[in-house]
Enzyme design. Structure first.
Site, mmCIF file in Angstrom:
data_model
loop_
_atom_site.group_PDB
_atom_site.id
_atom_site.type_symbol
_atom_site.label_atom_id
_atom_site.label_comp_id
_atom_site.label_asym_id
_atom_site.label_seq_id
_atom_site.Cartn_x
_atom_site.Cartn_y
_atom_site.Cartn_z
ATOM 1 N N TYR A 126 0.829 -1.213 0.000
ATOM 2 C CA TYR A 126 0.000 0.000 0.000
ATOM 3 C C TYR A 126 0.858 1.256 0.000
ATOM 4 O O TYR A 126 0.502 2.253 -0.622
ATOM 5 C CB TYR A 126 -1.010 -0.028 1.157
ATOM 6 C CG TYR A 126 -2.234 -0.830 0.768
ATOM 7 C CD1 TYR A 126 -3.266 -0.248 0.031
ATOM 8 C CD2 TYR A 126 -2.326 -2.179 1.043
ATOM 9 C CE1 TYR A 126 -4.360 -0.987 -0.382
ATOM 10 C CE2 TYR A 126 -3.422 -2.931 0.634
ATOM 11 C CZ TYR A 126 -4.432 -2.328 -0.079
ATOM 12 O OH TYR A 126 -5.518 -3.053 -0.513
ATOM 13 N N ARG A 149 1.744 1.774 -3.513
ATOM 14 C CA ARG A 149 0.632 2.347 -4.290
ATOM 15 C C ARG A 149 0.415 3.823 -3.945
ATOM 16 O O ARG A 149 0.110 4.641 -4.800
ATOM 17 C CB ARG A 149 -0.649 1.548 -4.045
ATOM 18 C CG ARG A 149 -0.563 0.145 -4.640
ATOM 19 C CD ARG A 149 -1.840 -0.623 -4.430
ATOM 20 N NE ARG A 149 -2.963 -0.068 -5.175
ATOM 21 C CZ ARG A 149 -4.222 -0.305 -4.874
ATOM 22 N NH1 ARG A 149 -4.547 -1.053 -3.830
ATOM 23 N NH2 ARG A 149 -5.195 0.218 -5.589
ATOM 24 N N ASN A 200 -13.636 4.353 -5.911
ATOM 25 C CA ASN A 200 -12.208 4.669 -6.005
ATOM 26 C C ASN A 200 -11.663 5.068 -4.637
ATOM 27 O O ASN A 200 -12.330 5.756 -3.875
ATOM 28 C CB ASN A 200 -11.975 5.784 -7.027
ATOM 29 C CG ASN A 200 -12.432 5.377 -8.410
ATOM 30 O OD1 ASN A 200 -12.602 4.178 -8.676
ATOM 31 N ND2 ASN A 200 -12.652 6.325 -9.292
ATOM 32 N N HIS A 202 -15.486 2.131 -0.865
ATOM 33 C CA HIS A 202 -14.361 1.196 -0.732
ATOM 34 C C HIS A 202 -13.219 1.801 0.085
ATOM 35 O O HIS A 202 -12.100 1.305 0.059
ATOM 36 C CB HIS A 202 -13.838 0.758 -2.113
ATOM 37 C CG HIS A 202 -14.753 -0.207 -2.808
ATOM 38 N ND1 HIS A 202 -14.589 -0.599 -4.109
ATOM 39 C CD2 HIS A 202 -15.865 -0.854 -2.361
ATOM 40 C CE1 HIS A 202 -15.556 -1.456 -4.442
ATOM 41 N NE2 HIS A 202 -16.342 -1.615 -3.405
ATOM 42 N N THR A 235 -17.189 2.348 -14.547
ATOM 43 C CA THR A 235 -17.122 1.126 -13.737
ATOM 44 C C THR A 235 -17.628 -0.061 -14.540
ATOM 45 O O THR A 235 -18.563 0.071 -15.326
ATOM 46 C CB THR A 235 -17.898 1.257 -12.403
ATOM 47 O OG1 THR A 235 -17.911 -0.027 -11.749
ATOM 48 C CG2 THR A 235 -19.308 1.751 -12.586
ATOM 49 N N ASN A 261 -19.148 4.955 -20.306
ATOM 50 C CA ASN A 261 -18.075 3.962 -20.262
ATOM 51 C C ASN A 261 -17.480 3.845 -21.666
ATOM 52 O O ASN A 261 -18.152 4.151 -22.649
ATOM 53 C CB ASN A 261 -18.636 2.595 -19.811
ATOM 54 C CG ASN A 261 -17.546 1.675 -19.264
ATOM 55 O OD1 ASN A 261 -16.574 1.357 -19.936
ATOM 56 N ND2 ASN A 261 -17.710 1.257 -18.024
HETATM 57 P P1 OAD Z 1 -12.844 -2.032 -13.161
HETATM 58 O O1 OAD Z 1 -11.357 -2.042 -13.412
HETATM 59 O O2 OAD Z 1 -13.537 -3.327 -12.905
HETATM 60 O O3 OAD Z 1 -13.599 -1.333 -14.398
HETATM 61 C C1 OAD Z 1 -13.168 -0.111 -14.962
HETATM 62 C C2 OAD Z 1 -14.196 0.275 -15.996
HETATM 63 O O4 OAD Z 1 -13.851 1.554 -16.488
HETATM 64 C C3 OAD Z 1 -14.297 -0.662 -17.197
HETATM 65 O O5 OAD Z 1 -15.654 -0.949 -17.454
HETATM 66 C C4 OAD Z 1 -13.679 0.158 -18.349
HETATM 67 O O6 OAD Z 1 -14.312 -0.119 -19.592
HETATM 68 C C5 OAD Z 1 -13.991 1.561 -17.898
HETATM 69 N N1 OAD Z 1 -13.062 2.602 -18.363
HETATM 70 C C6 OAD Z 1 -11.716 2.560 -18.461
HETATM 71 N N2 OAD Z 1 -11.209 3.742 -18.851
HETATM 72 C C7 OAD Z 1 -12.274 4.587 -19.024
HETATM 73 C C8 OAD Z 1 -12.419 5.958 -19.389
HETATM 74 N N3 OAD Z 1 -11.372 6.739 -19.674
HETATM 75 N N4 OAD Z 1 -13.667 6.468 -19.439
HETATM 76 C C9 OAD Z 1 -14.752 5.691 -19.149
HETATM 77 N N5 OAD Z 1 -14.676 4.403 -18.781
HETATM 78 C C10 OAD Z 1 -13.459 3.839 -18.704
HETATM 79 O O7 OAD Z 1 -13.039 -0.996 -11.981
HETATM 80 P P2 OAD Z 1 -14.272 -0.797 -11.028
HETATM 81 O O8 OAD Z 1 -15.545 -0.995 -11.758
HETATM 82 O O9 OAD Z 1 -14.038 0.464 -10.297
HETATM 83 O O10 OAD Z 1 -12.872 -3.409 -5.352
HETATM 84 O O11 OAD Z 1 -14.054 -2.011 -10.023
HETATM 85 C C11 OAD Z 1 -14.877 -2.093 -8.911
HETATM 86 C C12 OAD Z 1 -14.172 -2.740 -7.762
HETATM 87 O O12 OAD Z 1 -13.728 -4.060 -8.100
HETATM 88 C C13 OAD Z 1 -12.891 -2.044 -7.332
HETATM 89 O O13 OAD Z 1 -13.118 -0.930 -6.513
HETATM 90 C C14 OAD Z 1 -12.183 -3.156 -6.593
HETATM 91 C C15 OAD Z 1 -12.397 -4.277 -7.561
HETATM 92 O O14 OAD Z 1 -12.339 -5.531 -7.073
HETATM 93 C C16 OAD Z 1 -12.178 -3.526 -4.210
HETATM 94 O O15 OAD Z 1 -10.974 -3.418 -4.174
HETATM 95 C C17 OAD Z 1 -13.010 -3.802 -3.004
#
Ligand code: OAD
Length: 257
Positions: free
Chosen positions: A76, A79, A111, A128, A197, A222
């Site tokens: 961490y 990061r 995030n 989160h 997301t 997205n």
């Molecule tokens: P993901 O990495 O699962 O998804 C990211 C999303 O953003 C995808 O659908 C991409 O298509 C989209 N994306 C990427 N770049 C983009 C841009 N410039 N504009 C628009 N969309 C874009 O991330 P999250 O959905 O945030 O949980 O993941 C959710 C959670 O799953 C995270 O917080 C984490 C993970 O396991 C924990 O750590 C508890």
């Protein structure tokens, strides 16, 4: 359901702008995609270099911390270091602008990078957690002011247990207040935006549906279609750093501001 590719279309449909213009309350739910244009490495991208021989479960579970607190703490720290020179992007600033447009505004974010607050959002529900905050592993209480040069990981000044980052790990529940508030505001908003997301895990998969079922107009932004796209009123395909500023601009233009 409507899907629009922003790179091919000139603007938003009239109905979309009308719904946003008439709305009094707005909720935005964000994921890693919103920070992508700031260069924030995603969770999995961060497991590279010297860390690449490990998998997610070895860093982001309470079990992993119990087994090797030093390794998890150092990951961490690594990061946090990666985030040092990273700044909010146009997508973050557009979401901050939405908070100025709507007197009743809430941002729910998955995030942990704190960029939304840095962009100016105030009503933020970090479901989160936040990578810059620390808490006691045993007591779950926030620990501020960790002294430089403290042992790794530092110890809780109250009980002597290890301190850990205040982020949600796998196998852990989401924070109660934030989730209850997120559900409450989602079920009474006029417009709801789900941005950047993959909408696979709760709450991303659930809150837009809660809002939709309660009568809100729901927009997804997205770069690609997701599992919930078919359930949205509209999905805009494009980068949040481009789509969201265009949206705020269109809302403002229409109301004559
Ligand atoms: P993901 O990495 O699962 O998804 C990211 C999303 O953003 C995808 O659908 C991409 O298509 C989209 N994306 C990427 N770049 C983009 C841009 N410039 N504009 C628009 N969309 C874009 O991330 P999250 O959905 O945030 O949980 O993941 C959710 C959670 O799953 C995270 O917080 C984490 C993970 O396991 C924990 O750590 C508890």
């Amino acid at each position: 359901m409507k899907i629009i590719d922003i790179s091919k279309d000139k603007g938003f449909p009239e109905e979309t702008i009308t719904r946003f213009r008439r709305a009094r309350s707005c909720v935005v739910l964000t994921g890693a995609g919103v920070s992508a244009e700031s260069g924030v490495p995603t969770f999995r991208d961060a497991i590279t270099g010297t860390w690449s021989n490990f998998n997610v479960e070895e860093f982001a579970t309470p079990e992993a911390f119990r087994k090797n607190p030093k390794k998890v703490w150092e990951w961490y720290e690594y990061r946090r270091n990666l985030l040092k020179d990273i700044n909010p992007n146009q997508g973050h600033y557009a979401i901050a602008e939405l908070e100025r447009i709507y007197s009743d505004f809430w941002l729910v974010t998955q995030n942990i990078d704190g960029l939304h607050r840095r962009a100016g959002n105030k009503n933020v529900l970090e479901v989160h957690g936040n990578i810059y905050r620390n808490k006691c592993f045993e007591e779950n209480t926030i620990v501020d002011n960790i002294s430089v040069g403290a042992e790794i990981p530092p110890k809780c000044p109250n009980c002597g247990s290890y301190v850990r980052p205040d982020v949600v790990w796998f196998h852990e529940p989401l924070p109660k207040y934030e989730m209850e508030k997120a559900i409450e505001v989602s079920s009474r908003c006029d417009v709801f935006i789900v941005a950047g997301t993959s909408a696979i895990v709760y709450p991303a998969a659930e809150l837009p549906i809660v809002a939709k079922n309660a009568g809100a107009y729901v927009m997804e932004v997205n770069i690609e279609k997701t599992l919930i796209s078919t359930q949205m009123d509209i999905t805009i395909l494009g980068k949040t750093g481009i789509v969201l500023p265009r949206l705020t601009e269109s809302i403002m233009t229409k109301v004559g501001k």
